[in-house]
Each structure stands twice: as C-alpha cells, then as structure tokens.
Scaffold this motif. Structure first.
Motif, PDB file in Angstrom:
ATOM      1  N   MET A 281      23.561  -6.558   6.338  1.00  0.00           N
ATOM      2  CA  MET A 281      22.838  -7.497   5.492  1.00  0.00           C
ATOM      3  C   MET A 281      21.904  -8.357   6.338  1.00  0.00           C
ATOM      4  O   MET A 281      20.720  -8.551   6.000  1.00  0.00           O
ATOM      5  N   TRP A 282      22.402  -8.863   7.443  1.00  0.00           N
ATOM      6  CA  TRP A 282      21.593  -9.733   8.299  1.00  0.00           C
ATOM      7  C   TRP A 282      20.485  -8.970   9.006  1.00  0.00           C
ATOM      8  O   TRP A 282      19.415  -9.546   9.282  1.00  0.00           O
ATOM      9  N   LYS A 283      20.702  -7.694   9.312  1.00  0.00           N
ATOM     10  CA  LYS A 283      19.612  -6.890   9.868  1.00  0.00           C
ATOM     11  C   LYS A 283      18.432  -6.855   8.905  1.00  0.00           C
ATOM     12  O   LYS A 283      17.266  -6.836   9.321  1.00  0.00           O
ATOM     13  N   GLY A 284      18.736  -6.836   7.593  1.00  0.00           N
ATOM     14  CA  GLY A 284      17.682  -6.896   6.603  1.00  0.00           C
ATOM     15  C   GLY A 284      17.075  -8.278   6.485  1.00  0.00           C
ATOM     16  O   GLY A 284      15.850  -8.433   6.410  1.00  0.00           O
ATOM     17  N   ILE A 285      17.928  -9.316   6.487  1.00  0.00           N
ATOM     18  CA  ILE A 285      17.434 -10.685   6.319  1.00  0.00           C
ATOM     19  C   ILE A 285      16.431 -11.052   7.415  1.00  0.00           C
ATOM     20  O   ILE A 285      15.389 -11.670   7.137  1.00  0.00           O
TER      21      ILE A 285
END
Length: 285
Positions: A137-141
């Motif tokens: 998720m954070w890789k996307g954020i």
C-alpha cells in the motif's frame, strides 16, 4: 465522469472524516482477540460512529446497483475472504487474520480506511502477508504527487507484491472518495507506469491493495452450498488474503494521508511523509 477536485474547505471536511474513520480502528484494536465475534466488533464500531462521533456508518444499508443492502457498519474479511465480509457470530480464533474496513460519513464527507489484524500469534506466513501488503500500500502511496499518473501507483504495488511471491487481486480497486462513497477515479493496484490519468492537487482517492498468498483469482463465497449473501468474496484457491487502505490527498508537492489518528501504524521507513519507522500489522491477543 470528471475527477472531482476538492477545495480547501472540502479538504478540511475530508481530514475530519478520515481521522474519525481511523479512530474507529484505534478503538477496535484492543477488542480484536480470540473469542470475540465480528458481530460484536460491528456493534462497538456502530456505537462509536453514531453516538460519539455523531457520524453515519457508510456501509450500513449501502446498496449499489445489483447488490442487496449491506447489513452492517463494518466489513470484516477473515482469512481467505478478500473483501466485503459481513460481521457474524463466529468467534475469532488464535491465528486468524482479519481485515476491518471502516467508512465514516461526517458532515457529508466520507473517511474510508482499513487495517489488518493478526489474532494471537499467527503463523510466520500470515504475518509476512499482512506486513508485505501494508508495505505494498505504501509503495503506491509514495508515488502520489502532481504530474504522476495512476498507472505509476498500480505498477509500484504490483511489482513489489509479485517480487515478494504474492499476487494482486484485479477485480477490485481503489476509488475516488468525497461527498460520494465511490467516485472517479478508479485506482488500479496493477498496471504500467506513465499510464492512465495524471494526478493534480485536490484529488482524493483510496489506495487499498488486496494481496493473495496464492493465486489471484477470486470467487463468490458459496461454501457449504449456502446461498450467496451478495457481498462476500473469497480467494478461489482458499489461500489467505490481506488488505490495507488509506485515503490519500494529492497536494501541491506530493501527498497527504487523511486517514490518520493517534493509533495509526507508522509508515515504513521508505515513506517520506514524516510518519516514522516501519511497524508490524496490528496484533490482537
């Protein structure tokens, strides 16, 4: 339809709704333990949203075309349930993993987020899936900034998850959120960089990858030949599935995560929004 661009006042409304949605998960965290039913968690969350926050549970009675009204104030997706699990009277067991998805409507604005919980100790494989999904998720954020494209978000998530040996569910995606529960754009969790819509300041959308330990294919939950409830989706191969979700604002210089509160798990070390170091998924006793 065009992608809504929020004004300053509208963003303030979304900040409040996002914080309240995150605080529901903070409140639930100590209650997610072996022996507790997801129906009881739903009751606790409903009471907080309605009686203390003076908000509205967005899922309760929600009925998009072709679906029955959703009957609860939470989604609780357990083990091989990918999404939209309905709270029930089955007690949680040691080793279960469960996604709790909360959307609060406050003053007309929607705050939408979810977290994974490991009940008791959990297996190494289950904990790894939950942690890697959080990181995905954070890789996307961290790809969110003006001038980037939605495909950059999906590509970052897909590449990270698949390099770790997991698969990305394709049938469900993130979405714009604001005065409406679901609005433009759709935010895919797979794809190619430098494709799809360009991000501009004032866009607000969710990033909520669903990552499977096995194959990516999913199906309706009809186990035991019981009638399909119209909502619950499971992995086709019965492998574990995990999901994390934040609501994210595109700012003039990057991003702001709106679904944050005192109990929010800190961002991983690679994220650059001042959230601190990496943390494991929430653990329940």
């Amino acid at each position: 339809m065009p992608i809504p661009i929020k004004t300053g006042a509208e963003i303030e409304g979304m900040r409040l709704a996002g914080r309240l949605a995150s605080e529901v998960l903070d409140m639930l965290t100590p209650h997610v333990r072996a022996g507790v039913t997801t129906l009881e968690l739903d009751r606790l969350a409903h009471d907080l949203m309605v009686h203390q926050q003076k908000g509205i549970p967005a899922t309760l009675g929600y009925q998009p075309p072709g679906y029955p009204p959703y009957p609860a104030s939470l989604c609780t997706s357990l083990n091989d349930v990918v999404c939209h699990g309905i709270p029930d009277e089955r007690p949680l067991k040691n080793g279960d993993i469960v996604n709790i998805d909360v959307t609060v409507i406050k003053d007309g604005w929607h705050g939408d987020n979810s977290r994974m919980f490991v009940v008791g100790e959990g297996t190494i494989a289950a904990r790894r899936l939950c942690q890697l999904t959080f990181d995905a998720m954070w890789k996307g954020i961290v790809k969110v900034r003006p001038g980037a494209r939605l495909g950059d978000i999906g590509h970052a998530i897909q590449t990270f998850a698949e390099n770790a040996g997991f698969t990305v569910v394709r049938e469900f995606c993130g979405h714009g959120v604001g005065a409406r529960f679901h609005e433009e754009p759709q935010v895919l969790h797979y794809g190619r960089p430098n494709t799809l819509e360009e991000l501009v300041p004032g866009m607000i959308f969710t990033i909520e990858p669903m990552i499977n330990a096995g194959r990516r294919e999913i199906k309706e939950d009809r186990r035991g030949n019981r009638p399909y409830d119209g909502w619950t989706i499971v992995t086709r191969d019965r492998s574990l599935s995990a999901q994390w979700e934040h609501t994210v604002l595109v700012t003039d210089s990057g991003y702001e995560v709106l679904t944050v509160s005192a109990g929010s798990p800190p961002a991983p070390a690679f994220a650059s929004a001042g959230y601190g170091s990496a943390t494991a998924p929430a653990l329940a006793g």
